[in-house]
Design an enzyme around this catalytic site. Structure first.
Site, PDB file in Angstrom:
ATOM      1  N   SER A  26       6.585   6.448 101.773  1.00 35.14           N
ATOM      2  CA  SER A  26       5.986   6.445 103.102  1.00 35.14           C
ATOM      3  C   SER A  26       7.026   6.629 104.198  1.00 35.14           C
ATOM      4  CB  SER A  26       5.211   5.138 103.331  1.00 35.14           C
ATOM      5  OG  SER A  26       4.051   5.102 102.531  1.00 35.14           O
TER       6      SER A  26
ATOM      7  N   ASP B 288       8.272   0.666 100.578  1.00 40.30           N
ATOM      8  CA  ASP B 288       7.673   1.954 100.220  1.00 40.30           C
ATOM      9  C   ASP B 288       8.507   3.126 100.738  1.00 40.30           C
ATOM     10  OD1 ASP B 288       6.085   4.114  99.659  1.00 40.30           O
ATOM     11  OD2 ASP B 288       4.255   3.277 100.525  1.00 40.30           O
TER      12      ASP B 288
ATOM     13  N   ARG C 185       1.309   0.217  95.448  1.00 45.65           N
ATOM     14  CA  ARG C 185       0.717   0.233  96.782  1.00 45.65           C
ATOM     15  C   ARG C 185      -0.046  -1.072  97.019  1.00 45.65           C
ATOM     16  NH1 ARG C 185      -1.047   6.227  98.865  1.00 45.65           N
ATOM     17  NH2 ARG C 185       1.089   6.976  99.052  1.00 45.65           N
TER      18      ARG C 185
END
Length: 379
Positions: free
Chosen positions: A133, A130, A122
């Site tokens: 996400s 990501d 992160r």
């Protein structure tokens, strides 16, 4: 020239690791892109769109994988697919690093360099990579839409000549990416929304979306977040106080969306069978953590049950219910990540082992399993 292979996923996975958009980008990088015929069909990407983007079609997974330098997948490869990979090939996929070790060990034995997209650090420069996400965002949206469809009443307040229909009360448990999107979606549909989380940092985010924040805000609560931004495991005393608060709040809710997960551990139990009994007839619980054991004691993964008038939904692979968008976003995440390893000058794979993103996601190298999560060097 880097040869990129994209085999079709298994029957239960409708997503695909390559979109025509990203296929075109890889071709522009000078790569040869080979995708198994029909691999994108369930994500609404027909074969001709890949061909128009410059990709080649293969009749089988084995034909696609033959000689491939880079393999792109959504889920872990099958045993047959692993055996078809050459020594030194790179695999980027969601490899379930916290699950059974069989596939990861097989990748190591095959001499493959395997990268788990779920372990993406992160850090700012990795945001475009990501996958958790991007997929959780869609899952949070879809969970609320599905719960609203199953709910036997209207979501927004409606005023008619015959009287007023009150808005549905929606409670979101866990305010990570999925939870925040669930809050936003429930608000857009007209619900009165409340939410809870053990991380103090999300309180303002919840309130900014127009939802009420519900939590026991003591000293432990104020320190309840890891450096990586995940929720910490809370003490038994805190859990007792939080459970009492939630038990009282849940009695009046029409729809409850649970999203709480802790990496590498079973989903935390947030709703007991006794709590379910206190809920209103016709209420809905949609448990987004069903695949990891469920946040509700009564959840059954992959099933939709009714318990004493309360409907408990345990969907699996929620992003796969919106495969077109999920695949497009996932493919962009993969492209952003794998572009780091494609050397445009030499036309070959070049892995920078000093890069924190590479270090954070690499599971296997030189025939060995190397990630600290799997070697016991890190929890």
């Amino acid at each position: 020239m880097v040869r990129i292979a994209v085999p079709a996923e298994e029957e239960m996975e409708p997503r695909v690791a390559l979109s025509p958009e990203t296929a075109k980008k890889y071709v522009k990088l000078g790569c040869q892109v080979v995708i198994e015929k029909g691999a994108g069909a369930r994500s609404y990407f027909p074969d001709h769109e890949y061909e128009n983007a410059g990709a080649e079609l293969a009749d089988s997974a084995e034909a696609a994988l033959e000689g491939a330098d880079l393999v792109l997948k959504v889920g872990p490869p099958t045993d047959a697919q692993i055996k078809a990979m050459k020594n030194g090939a790179v695999v980027a996929a969601m490899l379930e690093p916290y699950g059974p070790r069989g596939t990861i060990d097989a990748l190591a034995q095959q001499g493959v360099l395997a990268f788990a997209m779920e372990l993406m650090p992160r850090v700012t420069r990795a945001q475009s990579m990501d996958v958790l996400s991007s997929q959780s965002n869609l899952a949070g949206y879809k969970a609320v839409v599905d719960a609203a469809a199953a709910f036997g009443r209207a979501m927004p307040m409606m005023m008619t000549a015959a009287g007023t229909v009150p808005p549905a009360k929606v409670f979101v448990m866990g305010a990570g990416v999925a939870g925040l999107q669930a809050i936003a979606t429930a608000r857009r549909l007209g619900g009165v929304v409340s939410a809870t989380d053990v991380r103090p940092a999300v309180k303002e985010q919840v309130k900014s979306l127009g939802a009420k924040f519900i939590a026991v805000e003591d000293e432990e609560f104020r320190e309840a977040e890891t450096a990586g931004g995940y929720a910490k495991e809370m003490s038994d005393e805190y859990k007792r106080k939080q459970n009492e608060l939630i038990a009282e709040h849940i009695k009046s809710q029409d729809i409850v969306i649970t999203t709480a997960l802790i990496p590498g551990r079973p989903a935390p139990r947030l709703i007991s069978a006794d709590m379910v009994k206190t809920m209103k007839p016709g209420a809905i619980i949609l448990d987004m953590a069903a695949e990891r054991g469920g946040n509700c004691e009564l959840t059954r993964a992959g099933e939709d049950i009714v318990h004493e008038g309360i409907r408990i939904m345990g969907p699996v692979n929620i992003p796969g219910k919106v495969p077109g968008d999920a695949s497009s976003l996932y493919a962009r995440n993969l492209y952003a990540f794998t572009e780091l390893m494609i050397d445009s000058e030499s036309g070959a794979i070049k892995v920078d082992w000093d890069d924190e993103i590479i270090q954070g996601t690499a599971l296997t190298r030189d025939g060995a399993v190397i990630h600290p999560v799997l070697t016991g060097e890190k929890e």
